[in-house]
Design a protein around this motif. Structure first.
Motif, PDB file in Angstrom:
ATOM      1  N   ASN A   1       0.891  -1.179   0.055  1.00  0.00           N
ATOM      2  CA  ASN A   1       0.024  -0.032  -0.116  1.00  0.00           C
ATOM      3  C   ASN A   1       0.989   1.114   0.042  1.00  0.00           C
ATOM      4  O   ASN A   1       0.396   2.340  -0.384  1.00  0.00           O
ATOM      5  N   ALA A   2       2.064   1.134   0.206  1.00  0.00           N
ATOM      6  CA  ALA A   2       3.106   2.100   0.495  1.00  0.00           C
ATOM      7  C   ALA A   2       3.517   2.678  -1.063  1.00  0.00           C
ATOM      8  O   ALA A   2       4.738   2.623  -1.162  1.00  0.00           O
ATOM      9  N   THR A   3       2.471   3.027  -1.838  1.00  0.00           N
ATOM     10  CA  THR A   3       3.026   3.397  -3.255  1.00  0.00           C
ATOM     11  C   THR A   3       1.981   4.734  -3.696  1.00  0.00           C
ATOM     12  O   THR A   3       0.980   4.646  -3.311  1.00  0.00           O
ATOM     13  N   GLU A   4       2.610   5.538  -4.513  1.00  0.00           N
ATOM     14  CA  GLU A   4       1.924   6.769  -4.877  1.00  0.00           C
ATOM     15  C   GLU A   4       1.272   6.224  -6.392  1.00  0.00           C
ATOM     16  O   GLU A   4       0.182   6.877  -6.875  1.00  0.00           O
ATOM     17  N   PHE A   5       1.619   4.875  -6.818  1.00  0.00           N
ATOM     18  CA  PHE A   5       1.019   4.780  -8.245  1.00  0.00           C
ATOM     19  C   PHE A   5      -0.288   3.609  -7.777  1.00  0.00           C
ATOM     20  O   PHE A   5      -0.362   2.897  -7.175  1.00  0.00           O
ATOM     21  N   SER A   6      -1.122   3.501  -8.888  1.00  0.00           N
ATOM     22  CA  SER A   6      -2.184   2.770  -8.995  1.00  0.00           C
ATOM     23  C   SER A   6      -2.369   2.352 -10.563  1.00  0.00           C
ATOM     24  O   SER A   6      -2.196   2.655 -11.250  1.00  0.00           O
ATOM     25  N   LEU A   7      -3.134   1.285 -10.448  1.00  0.00           N
ATOM     26  CA  LEU A   7      -3.343   0.746 -11.939  1.00  0.00           C
ATOM     27  C   LEU A   7      -4.855   0.334 -11.870  1.00  0.00           C
ATOM     28  O   LEU A   7      -5.241  -0.854 -11.624  1.00  0.00           O
ATOM     29  N   PRO A   8      -5.863   0.957 -12.375  1.00  0.00           N
ATOM     30  CA  PRO A   8      -7.447   0.536 -12.186  1.00  0.00           C
ATOM     31  C   PRO A   8      -7.614  -0.476 -13.194  1.00  0.00           C
ATOM     32  O   PRO A   8      -7.408  -0.315 -14.535  1.00  0.00           O
ATOM     33  N   VAL A   9      -7.855  -1.606 -12.668  1.00  0.00           N
ATOM     34  CA  VAL A   9      -7.930  -2.892 -13.581  1.00  0.00           C
ATOM     35  C   VAL A   9      -8.893  -2.735 -14.865  1.00  0.00           C
ATOM     36  O   VAL A   9      -8.415  -3.008 -16.168  1.00  0.00           O
ATOM     37  N   LEU A  10      -9.923  -2.579 -14.748  1.00  0.00           N
ATOM     38  CA  LEU A  10     -11.001  -2.430 -15.719  1.00  0.00           C
ATOM     39  C   LEU A  10     -10.631  -1.280 -16.632  1.00  0.00           C
ATOM     40  O   LEU A  10     -10.890  -1.285 -17.881  1.00  0.00           O
ATOM     41  N   LYS A  11     -10.591  -0.241 -16.184  1.00  0.00           N
ATOM     42  CA  LYS A  11     -10.032   1.095 -16.980  1.00  0.00           C
ATOM     43  C   LYS A  11      -8.762   0.869 -17.927  1.00  0.00           C
ATOM     44  O   LYS A  11      -8.931   0.979 -19.060  1.00  0.00           O
ATOM     45  N   THR A  12      -7.835  -0.029 -17.188  1.00  0.00           N
ATOM     46  CA  THR A  12      -6.675  -0.211 -17.973  1.00  0.00           C
ATOM     47  C   THR A  12      -7.086  -1.293 -19.040  1.00  0.00           C
ATOM     48  O   THR A  12      -6.267  -1.187 -20.071  1.00  0.00           O
ATOM     49  N   MET A  13      -7.745  -2.138 -18.799  1.00  0.00           N
ATOM     50  CA  MET A  13      -8.125  -2.888 -19.776  1.00  0.00           C
ATOM     51  C   MET A  13      -8.689  -2.324 -21.026  1.00  0.00           C
ATOM     52  O   MET A  13      -8.493  -2.805 -22.269  1.00  0.00           O
ATOM     53  N   VAL A  14      -9.697  -1.482 -20.710  1.00  0.00           N
ATOM     54  CA  VAL A  14     -10.414  -0.763 -21.816  1.00  0.00           C
ATOM     55  C   VAL A  14      -9.256   0.094 -22.688  1.00  0.00           C
ATOM     56  O   VAL A  14      -9.317   0.076 -23.839  1.00  0.00           O
ATOM     57  N   GLN A  15      -8.506   0.755 -21.901  1.00  0.00           N
ATOM     58  CA  GLN A  15      -7.588   1.272 -22.634  1.00  0.00           C
ATOM     59  C   GLN A  15      -6.337   0.556 -23.545  1.00  0.00           C
ATOM     60  O   GLN A  15      -6.206   0.973 -24.595  1.00  0.00           O
ATOM     61  N   LEU A  16      -5.920  -0.602 -22.812  1.00  0.00           N
ATOM     62  CA  LEU A  16      -5.352  -1.679 -23.693  1.00  0.00           C
ATOM     63  C   LEU A  16      -5.956  -1.811 -25.041  1.00  0.00           C
ATOM     64  O   LEU A  16      -5.496  -2.371 -25.964  1.00  0.00           O
ATOM     65  N   MET A  17      -7.384  -2.449 -24.699  1.00  0.00           N
ATOM     66  CA  MET A  17      -8.092  -2.531 -25.859  1.00  0.00           C
ATOM     67  C   MET A  17      -8.158  -1.589 -27.063  1.00  0.00           C
ATOM     68  O   MET A  17      -8.014  -2.128 -28.159  1.00  0.00           O
ATOM     69  N   VAL A  18      -8.237  -0.340 -26.692  1.00  0.00           N
ATOM     70  CA  VAL A  18      -8.281   0.840 -27.603  1.00  0.00           C
ATOM     71  C   VAL A  18      -6.933   0.840 -28.222  1.00  0.00           C
ATOM     72  O   VAL A  18      -6.857   1.050 -29.335  1.00  0.00           O
TER      73      VAL A  18
END
Length: 293
Positions: free
Chosen positions: A128-145
């Motif tokens: 949890n000690a990170t400033e980064f995040s990766l929303p799974v569903l949003k990222t899936m859509v971005q990668l599909m595009v």
């Protein structure tokens, strides 16, 4: 060159064009070929989707990599093959049809697997000690595009204007290789004062990963009694990854320059190891032919 220009504009545009170029070389027949050679496809998918990430995870633990570097190593391991693996398969007299089919199938799967496993990797290595995040569903859509849509567009152009598609595809194929090299060089130039540190952190790990999976992919195919051409294709598909996609995920979607480091070192290394692996394959085949004669 600012990081935003590279990660927000150049990388997405390059990846879209590269995936469009992949589509220009694909027909529906390539997906149907999966059922014509199910054993070879199953071995290739097992090597790339299961073996490769497991090896990367073991290496990250064994080398006790810094958390962001470890996640970056996992991201490059999750990327599909690309024009580079197809090109080396062709130069090494491997099964180009199998190579392209594997690239196509894995490129369709990875928009769903990369976000999930990358998010799990971030949780495992960084907590949890990170400033980064990766929303799974949003990222899936971005990668599909950025991946599936340009591939579909390329396939459509090939189906309608074949002669034009083949001319464009040849140009884009070489562009994809040189553009990856250009992106890597830009990143190296931007971080030239820290490159020795980068290689110290990730260079050996990515070298071990690259050599290991090249050989493991090839040997897995041989042990499965696939023919020489199929084994060569699987070796390169498992061993050479789409560095541009890995850079896009790490730098554009996650926003971590540190996570980009393994993709940079891997991309620099894989051209050399790919050439050496191809040379070893050809020398081995020629030696076997000489003994048979």
């Amino acid at each position: 060159m600012s990081p935003d220009l590279l990660t927000k504009v150049i990388l997405p545009a390059a990846l879209f064009l590269i995936m469009f170029g992949l589509g220009l070389s694909l027909r529906l027949q390539n997906f149907k070929d999966v059922f014509k050679a199910p054993k070879a496809m199953a071995i290739g998918l097992t090597g790339q989707m299961i073996l490769l990430p497991i090896v990367a995870f073991i290496i990250a633990l064994a080398f006790q990599l810094p958390p962001e570097i470890a996640v970056g190593l996992m991201i490059i391991a999750l990327a599909p093959g690309g024009a580079t693996s197809n090109m080396f398969t062709y130069l090494s007299k491997g099964d180009v049809s199998l190579s392209i089919s594997l690239t196509a199938v894995v490129s369709v799967i990875t928009p769903f697997t990369i976000p999930l496993i990358a998010a799990l990797s971030m949780d495992y290595f960084m907590g949890n000690a990170t400033e980064f995040s990766l929303p799974v569903l949003k990222t899936m859509v971005q990668l599909m595009v950025i991946t599936i849509i340009p591939v579909a567009l390329g396939m459509f152009v090939l189906s309608r204007w074949e002669s034009v598609a083949k001319k464009i595809e040849t140009v884009i194929k070489w562009f994809s290789v040189f553009f990856l090299a250009l992106i890597v060089l830009l990143i190296v130039a931007k971080n030239r004062d820290n490159m020795l540190d980068f290689f110290a952190q990730a260079g050996l790990a990515t070298l071990v990963l690259n050599i290991s999976v090249l050989m493991l992919g090839y040997q897995l195919a041989k042990l499965s009694r696939l023919n020489g051409e199929q084994s060569i294709a699987i070796g390169f598909e498992v061993g050479l990854q789409n560095g541009t996609l890995a850079l896009f995920v790490a730098g554009t979607l996650i926003g971590s320059e540190v996570m980009m480091i393994p993709a940079v070192t891997y991309s620099l290394i894989m051209f050399v190891t790919g050439l050496l692996f191809g040379y070893w394959i050809n020398k081995r085949v020629n030696s076997m032919l000489t003994k048979q004669a």
